[in-house]
Design an enzyme around this catalytic site. Structure first.
Site, PDB file in Angstrom:
ATOM      1  N   GLY A  12      30.026   1.207  24.596  1.00 14.83           N
ATOM      2  CA  GLY A  12      29.313   0.102  23.940  1.00 14.83           C
ATOM      3  C   GLY A  12      30.221  -1.101  23.755  1.00 14.83           C
ATOM      4  O   GLY A  12      31.431  -1.047  24.043  1.00 14.83           O
ATOM      5  N   ASP A  13      29.635  -2.205  23.318  1.00 12.13           N
ATOM      6  CA  ASP A  13      30.374  -3.448  23.054  1.00 12.13           C
ATOM      7  C   ASP A  13      31.087  -3.998  24.286  1.00 12.13           C
ATOM      8  O   ASP A  13      32.141  -4.626  24.175  1.00 12.13           O
ATOM      9  CB  ASP A  13      31.409  -3.252  21.922  1.00 12.13           C
ATOM     10  CG  ASP A  13      30.790  -2.641  20.688  1.00 12.13           C
ATOM     11  OD1 ASP A  13      29.699  -3.094  20.301  1.00 12.13           O
ATOM     12  OD2 ASP A  13      31.398  -1.710  20.119  1.00 12.13           O
ATOM     13  N   GLU A  14      30.526  -3.797  25.455  1.00 13.07           N
ATOM     14  CA  GLU A  14      31.184  -4.235  26.698  1.00 13.07           C
ATOM     15  C   GLU A  14      30.947  -5.717  27.004  1.00 13.07           C
ATOM     16  O   GLU A  14      31.519  -6.248  27.965  1.00 13.07           O
ATOM     17  CB  GLU A  14      30.674  -3.409  27.894  1.00 13.07           C
ATOM     18  CG  GLU A  14      30.941  -1.916  27.822  1.00 13.07           C
ATOM     19  CD  GLU A  14      29.787  -1.166  27.160  1.00 13.07           C
ATOM     20  OE1 GLU A  14      28.899  -1.833  26.583  1.00 13.07           O
ATOM     21  OE2 GLU A  14      29.792   0.074  27.203  1.00 13.07           O
ATOM     22  N   LYS A  16      27.525  -6.838  26.986  1.00 14.24           N
ATOM     23  CA  LYS A  16      26.227  -6.774  27.682  1.00 14.24           C
ATOM     24  C   LYS A  16      25.380  -8.007  27.395  1.00 14.24           C
ATOM     25  O   LYS A  16      24.725  -8.537  28.282  1.00 14.24           O
ATOM     26  CB  LYS A  16      25.443  -5.527  27.254  1.00 14.24           C
ATOM     27  CG  LYS A  16      26.044  -4.226  27.728  1.00 14.24           C
ATOM     28  CD  LYS A  16      25.229  -3.049  27.284  1.00 14.24           C
ATOM     29  CE  LYS A  16      25.287  -2.796  25.790  1.00 14.24           C
ATOM     30  NZ  LYS A  16      26.603  -2.468  25.246  1.00 14.24           N
ATOM     31  N   ALA A  17      25.414  -8.454  26.124  1.00 16.68           N
ATOM     32  CA  ALA A  17      24.535  -9.571  25.744  1.00 16.68           C
ATOM     33  C   ALA A  17      24.843 -10.801  26.579  1.00 16.68           C
ATOM     34  O   ALA A  17      23.948 -11.520  27.018  1.00 16.68           O
ATOM     35  CB  ALA A  17      24.704  -9.893  24.265  1.00 16.68           C
ATOM     36  N   ALA A  39      22.750  -1.678  17.494  1.00 15.31           N
ATOM     37  CA  ALA A  39      23.331  -2.611  18.462  1.00 15.31           C
ATOM     38  C   ALA A  39      23.560  -3.961  17.795  1.00 15.31           C
ATOM     39  O   ALA A  39      22.848  -4.337  16.878  1.00 15.31           O
ATOM     40  CB  ALA A  39      22.378  -2.780  19.636  1.00 15.31           C
ATOM     41  N   GLY A  40      24.556  -4.667  18.281  1.00 15.46           N
ATOM     42  CA  GLY A  40      24.791  -6.031  17.805  1.00 15.46           C
ATOM     43  C   GLY A  40      25.160  -6.850  19.016  1.00 15.46           C
ATOM     44  O   GLY A  40      26.294  -6.815  19.467  1.00 15.46           O
ATOM     45  N   HIS A  41      24.176  -7.522  19.601  1.00 14.22           N
ATOM     46  CA  HIS A  41      24.422  -8.260  20.837  1.00 14.22           C
ATOM     47  C   HIS A  41      24.710  -9.725  20.525  1.00 14.22           C
ATOM     48  O   HIS A  41      23.869 -10.442  20.014  1.00 14.22           O
ATOM     49  CB  HIS A  41      23.222  -8.102  21.782  1.00 14.22           C
ATOM     50  CG  HIS A  41      23.101  -6.702  22.333  1.00 14.22           C
ATOM     51  ND1 HIS A  41      22.034  -6.261  23.048  1.00 14.22           N
ATOM     52  CD2 HIS A  41      23.976  -5.664  22.287  1.00 14.22           C
ATOM     53  CE1 HIS A  41      22.246  -4.994  23.403  1.00 14.22           C
ATOM     54  NE2 HIS A  41      23.411  -4.621  22.946  1.00 14.22           N
ATOM     55  N   ARG A 142       7.921  15.234  15.884  1.00 10.70           N
ATOM     56  CA  ARG A 142       6.532  14.753  15.884  1.00 10.70           C
ATOM     57  C   ARG A 142       6.012  14.438  14.494  1.00 10.70           C
ATOM     58  O   ARG A 142       4.855  14.679  14.152  1.00 10.70           O
ATOM     59  CB  ARG A 142       5.624  15.731  16.637  1.00 10.70           C
ATOM     60  CG  ARG A 142       5.842  15.583  18.150  1.00 10.70           C
ATOM     61  CD  ARG A 142       5.831  16.870  18.896  1.00 10.70           C
ATOM     62  NE  ARG A 142       6.902  17.743  18.460  1.00 10.70           N
ATOM     63  CZ  ARG A 142       6.929  19.042  18.692  1.00 10.70           C
ATOM     64  NH1 ARG A 142       5.936  19.608  19.318  1.00 10.70           N
ATOM     65  NH2 ARG A 142       7.957  19.765  18.293  1.00 10.70           N
ATOM     66  N   GLN A 223      24.320   0.052  23.376  1.00 11.77           N
ATOM     67  CA  GLN A 223      25.420   1.043  23.402  1.00 11.77           C
ATOM     68  C   GLN A 223      25.944   1.204  24.841  1.00 11.77           C
ATOM     69  O   GLN A 223      25.889   0.244  25.591  1.00 11.77           O
ATOM     70  CB  GLN A 223      24.975   2.388  22.805  1.00 11.77           C
ATOM     71  CG  GLN A 223      24.708   2.352  21.307  1.00 11.77           C
ATOM     72  CD  GLN A 223      23.332   1.828  20.949  1.00 11.77           C
ATOM     73  OE1 GLN A 223      22.346   2.235  21.513  1.00 11.77           O
ATOM     74  NE2 GLN A 223      23.269   0.903  19.999  1.00 11.77           N
ATOM     75  N   ARG A 304      37.415  -2.318  15.903  1.00 13.90           N
ATOM     76  CA  ARG A 304      37.208  -1.410  17.033  1.00 13.90           C
ATOM     77  C   ARG A 304      38.530  -0.800  17.468  1.00 13.90           C
ATOM     78  O   ARG A 304      39.569  -1.465  17.407  1.00 13.90           O
ATOM     79  CB  ARG A 304      36.596  -2.164  18.205  1.00 13.90           C
ATOM     80  CG  ARG A 304      35.207  -2.665  17.903  1.00 13.90           C
ATOM     81  CD  ARG A 304      34.628  -3.446  19.085  1.00 13.90           C
ATOM     82  NE  ARG A 304      33.328  -3.985  18.732  1.00 13.90           N
ATOM     83  CZ  ARG A 304      32.869  -5.188  19.102  1.00 13.90           C
ATOM     84  NH1 ARG A 304      33.603  -5.969  19.863  1.00 13.90           N
ATOM     85  NH2 ARG A 304      31.691  -5.594  18.725  1.00 13.90           N
ATOM     86  N   ASP A 332      40.286 -12.318  30.133  1.00 14.80           N
ATOM     87  CA  ASP A 332      41.212 -13.242  29.465  1.00 14.80           C
ATOM     88  C   ASP A 332      42.032 -12.559  28.374  1.00 14.80           C
ATOM     89  O   ASP A 332      43.148 -12.984  28.066  1.00 14.80           O
ATOM     90  CB  ASP A 332      40.427 -14.416  28.856  1.00 14.80           C
ATOM     91  CG  ASP A 332      39.285 -13.952  27.969  1.00 14.80           C
ATOM     92  OD1 ASP A 332      38.459 -13.153  28.457  1.00 14.80           O
ATOM     93  OD2 ASP A 332      39.232 -14.357  26.794  1.00 14.80           O
ATOM     94  N   GLY A 412      35.881 -15.581  29.083  1.00 16.21           N
ATOM     95  CA  GLY A 412      35.814 -16.204  27.764  1.00 16.21           C
ATOM     96  C   GLY A 412      34.436 -15.993  27.174  1.00 16.21           C
ATOM     97  O   GLY A 412      33.530 -15.508  27.858  1.00 16.21           O
TER      98      GLY A 412
END
Ligand code: IMP
Length: 422
Positions: A12-14, A16-17, A39-41, A142, A223, A304, A332, A412
């Site tokens: 996660g945190d790669e 993605k956003a 998630a935090g994008h 269920r 994630q 992290r 960077d 960046g």
């Protein structure tokens, strides 16, 4: 037909956003397929930072449709607050957001149970305490509440009353926690109906119709591969499938609908929460990566854990997801390191292996190769040829050992710091 999937290839945190923001330009519809407000994008547009927990970040592009798929677990209160703040900023979210009627909801008792389970465990997972696990558990049992349930308030009230009897018993008797009243929960659901009711549809049908009409779809994973409940470092994982299978299940699309799977990977590795992380750099090097990379969780603010690039991890992510290309982010952050380590394999119980042994990583000692670093600030580079020689070597090295083309490079945080690797 065009349907791309963007998947995190690490823990996660790669970034993605940022990649989703990049690909959104050539898409008509952006769909979240799993996870929830864990998630935090983060997307930076003209120096303004937006952090999305539920609404797909594609919403920042004014003409795009966004969908919260059936595989997502939705916290109604949080969704409303995200919705209201975006509308305040001038984004007409109400006209461009659809929520699956089959998406499960996260209610306050899920969050209380998430917290209680964490306290109960001898070895903490370090969840985000957003109620993710308890909500997915209810789905499997269920006894979950789905977004579409708000259209029959009478039945919903009966269901809430039944579920609360069970949840309150657990909270009170086992965990010695406060309980919830039917009215408290129903008020949340009524408000959800009032604000979001008009956005709730059968998204599976909508997506297939859209594909038929030739609209371009982008599926947004949350994630990452190694947090997948089936393929990750269980039990130190999330409760959903961020991998390609989750993208299909969480949208209702089928394998033949997908034509590109883009894996997003940092130029190093990070992880939030507990669990094995063989290439973790614990001393000064780890601290430097954390500070240079601003590596603090966008959902929880937790620092992290940081470490070196892991080739077997990426190779496994590629195999499980069928990655067609990679997007390499935060290159960077490595500027200024004299030597850059890359794990080529591991030693497990004296035996050398070159694959990712998700369940025995605690005993895995990475076997490193050291590459030469570079000193230059690379934030202004606009193409691979602008990068210092050692940065280019690093890219080529990863590409050849993972066996997947790196098609995008990010140097960046801003939209402008991204270029194609031709
Ligand atoms: P949960 O998803 O809140 O149940 O947390 C399970 C594990 O996944 C914990 O180690 C979390 O830190 C991690 N996790 C959940 N969401 C994210 C994310 O978006 N990025 C990185 N780690 C995450």
């Amino acid at each position: 037909m065009s349907c791309k999937v963007v998947i995190g290839a690490q823990w996660g945190d790669e970034g993605k956003a940022k990649m989703i923001d990049y690909f959104t330009r050539n898409s008509d519809i952006v769909v979240r397929y799993q996870g929830g407000a864990n998630a935090g994008h983060t997307v930076v547009v003209k120096n303004k930072k937006y952090i999305f927990h539920l609404i797909p970040s594609g919403v920042l592009h004014k003409d795009k449709i966004c969908v919260i798929g059936n595989g997502v677990v939705v916290d109604p209160a949080l969704l409303i607050s995200e919705f209201v703040s975006l509308e305040k900023d001038g984004y007409d979210v109400g006209k461009r957001l659809y929520i699956s009627d089959a998406a499960h909801l996260i209610l306050p008792y899920h969050k209380a149970l998430d917290e209680s389970m964490e306290e109960f465990r001898a070895k903490k997972i370090g969840t985000t305490v957003r109620g993710i696990g308890p909500s997915y558990s209810d789905k499997c049992l269920r006894i979950g509440i789905r977004a579409g349930d708000i259209f029959d308030m009478k039945r919903l009230k009966e269901q809430i009353s039944l579920v609360l009897r069970l949840k309150n018993l657990k909270l009170e008797r086992i965990y010695k926690k406060d309980t919830y009243s039917d009215d408290e929960i129903m008020n949340i659901l009524k408000r959800f109906k009032k604000v979001c009711g008009g956005m709730i549809i059968n998204t599976q049908h909508f997506l297939h119709e859209s594909i038929r009409a030739g609209r371009r779809i982008l599926l947004e994973g949350a994630q990452g591969f190694a947090l997948d409940i089936d393929h990750g470092t269980y039990p130190y994982v999330t409760s959903s499938n961020p991998t390609i299978g989750g993208a299909l299940l969480g949208t209702g699309l089928n394998a033949f609908n997908i034509d590109e799977v883009i894996g997003v990977t940092k130029a190093y590795v990070t992880r939030v929460g507990a669990g094995p992380f063989p290439t973790e750099a614990k001393g000064e090097e780890g601290e430097r990566l954390r500070v240079n990379g601003g590596e603090f969780g966008s959902t929880t603010g937790r620092p992290r854990r940081c470490g070196w690039f892991d080739i077997p991890l990426l190779r496994q992510a590629s195999l499980i997801n069928g990655l067609t290309s990679l997007a390499l982010t935060k290159l960077d952050v490595l500027s200024g390191f004299k030597k850059i380590k890359v794990a080529m394999g591991y030693r497990v119980n004296g035996k050398k292996i070159d694959y990712f042994p998700a369940s025995s990583l605690y005993d895995a000692d990475p076997v490193y190769k050291e590459l030469s670093g570079w000193d230059e600030d690379i934030a202004r580079c606009k193409k691979k040829a602008d990068l210092p020689k050692n940065a280019r070597n690093y890219i080529d090295f990863i590409e050849s050992h993972v066996g997947v083309k790196i098609s995008i490079i990010s140097v960046g945080p801003d939209r402008s710091h991204t270029f194609k690797n031709k």
